[in-house]
Design an enzyme around this catalytic site. Sequence first.
Site, PDB file in Angstrom:
ATOM      1  N   ASN A   1       0.865  -1.182   0.000  1.00 43.31           N
ATOM      2  CA  ASN A   1       0.000   0.000   0.000  1.00 43.31           C
ATOM      3  C   ASN A   1       0.901   1.232   0.000  1.00 43.31           C
ATOM      4  OD1 ASN A   1      -1.808   2.044   0.530  1.00 43.31           O
ATOM      5  ND2 ASN A   1      -2.228   1.409   2.642  1.00 43.31           N
TER       6      ASN A   1
ATOM      7  N   LYS B   1       0.191   4.317  -0.350  1.00 41.82           N
ATOM      8  CA  LYS B   1      -0.394   5.549   0.213  1.00 41.82           C
ATOM      9  C   LYS B   1      -0.089   6.735  -0.712  1.00 41.82           C
ATOM     10  CE  LYS B   1      -0.040   3.368   4.680  1.00 41.82           C
ATOM     11  NZ  LYS B   1       0.105   3.462   6.123  1.00 41.82           N
TER      12      LYS B   1
ATOM     13  N   HIS C   1      -9.389   1.399   5.015  1.00 42.10           N
ATOM     14  CA  HIS C   1      -8.099   1.597   5.672  1.00 42.10           C
ATOM     15  C   HIS C   1      -8.281   2.544   6.861  1.00 42.10           C
ATOM     16  CE1 HIS C   1      -4.005   2.782   6.488  1.00 42.10           C
ATOM     17  NE2 HIS C   1      -3.643   1.663   5.890  1.00 42.10           N
TER      18      HIS C   1
ATOM     19  N   GLU D   1      -6.588   4.896   7.923  1.00 42.56           N
ATOM     20  CA  GLU D   1      -6.363   6.321   7.605  1.00 42.56           C
ATOM     21  C   GLU D   1      -7.607   6.915   6.965  1.00 42.56           C
ATOM     22  OE1 GLU D   1      -2.694   5.735   5.474  1.00 42.56           O
ATOM     23  OE2 GLU D   1      -1.758   5.157   7.364  1.00 42.56           O
TER      24      GLU D   1
ATOM     25  N   GLU E   1      -5.373  -4.744  10.632  1.00 41.68           N
ATOM     26  CA  GLU E   1      -4.318  -3.755  10.832  1.00 41.68           C
ATOM     27  C   GLU E   1      -4.574  -2.999  12.129  1.00 41.68           C
ATOM     28  OE1 GLU E   1      -2.356  -2.569   6.873  1.00 41.68           O
ATOM     29  OE2 GLU E   1      -4.123  -1.327   7.101  1.00 41.68           O
TER      30      GLU E   1
ATOM     31  N   GLY F   1       2.633   2.321  10.751  1.00 42.09           N
ATOM     32  CA  GLY F   1       3.598   3.400  10.602  1.00 42.09           C
ATOM     33  C   GLY F   1       4.320   3.771  11.885  1.00 42.09           C
TER      34      GLY F   1
ATOM     35  N   SER G   1       3.413  -2.082  10.307  1.00 44.33           N
ATOM     36  CA  SER G   1       4.860  -2.203  10.499  1.00 44.33           C
ATOM     37  C   SER G   1       5.398  -3.584  10.137  1.00 44.33           C
ATOM     38  CB  SER G   1       5.249  -1.804  11.933  1.00 44.33           C
ATOM     39  OG  SER G   1       4.927  -0.434  12.160  1.00 44.33           O
TER      40      SER G   1
HETATM   41  P1  PGA Z   1       2.899   0.365   7.615  1.00 42.34           P
HETATM   42  O1  PGA Z   1       1.440   0.597   6.990  1.00 42.34           O
HETATM   43  O2  PGA Z   1       3.405  -0.945   7.037  1.00 42.34           O
HETATM   44  O3  PGA Z   1       3.707   1.545   7.162  1.00 42.34           O
HETATM   45  O4  PGA Z   1       2.734   0.280   9.092  1.00 42.34           O
HETATM   46  C1  PGA Z   1       0.563  -0.480   6.806  1.00 42.34           C
HETATM   47  C2  PGA Z   1      -0.741   0.022   6.242  1.00 42.34           C
HETATM   48  O5  PGA Z   1      -1.189   1.118   6.626  1.00 42.34           O
HETATM   49  O6  PGA Z   1      -1.354  -0.653   5.383  1.00 42.34           O
END
Ligand code: PGA
Length: 253
Positions: free
Chosen positions: A10, A12, A97, A99, A169, A175, A214
Amino acid sequence: MARTKFVCGNWKMHKTVAESLALVKELVAGLSEAAGKVQVAVAPPFTALHPVAQALRGSALEVSGQDVFWEAQGAFTGEVSATMLAEAGCRHGIVGHSERRQLFGETDEGVRKKAAALLAAGLSPIVCVGETLAEREAGRTLEVVERQVRKGLAGFGAEQLGRITVAYEPVWAIGTGKTATTAQAQEVHAAIRGILRQLGGAAADAMRIQYGGSVKPDNARELMSQPDVDGALVGGASLKAKDFLAIVKGALR
Ligand code: PGA
């Protein structure tokens, strides 16, 4: 039951068209070992979807949208439909997601409508769920995830469910460099599998449940060795070919 692992990057809001093309070129060159054994996709930003899909024609690397709107067309400034994603060359679409939920007010009902739109356009939804740190600390993890799964997948039959991937997640792991332990991940993944069985019966055994938050080259293999962890949704570490390829390798048995 043996499920083919599914790893999706992903991206982003990262990568211009030129940067996206350079990255997928490196990925394709490095994927040969995993090709056919692990399902692998990337989710570039909207602007890069079509050129990336064109560049990937005939390769084993698939393309996903990061979001979609549920209406087929109309006066919805800034939105993109599932048919547009399909025509641009996508096979998958990420919905729900955290976010999107936290920054853009996405609701469980919106997630369900977006997943339905993807299915209707012949795409495979990746439906994200996960608890915040406050919810985990309050002991509400399974309750929150269960609500998100049941509402996000409400009304889908076994055939539709079979085309859906669920991505667990934990919001506190995204992140942050903090990964769920394998035991924490497996506990929630097993609970999700149980809910999917109630919703779709035997179809649940074929559904992939990805872990996200992560995921890095050094923890991917262990996470994906858990019985109900069927792949990964990777953010930060999917932006570098070397790291993403190492994660994909971690999905090989
Ligand atoms: P990350 O993001 O691997 O940077 O923690 C995962 C995601 O938001 O899908």
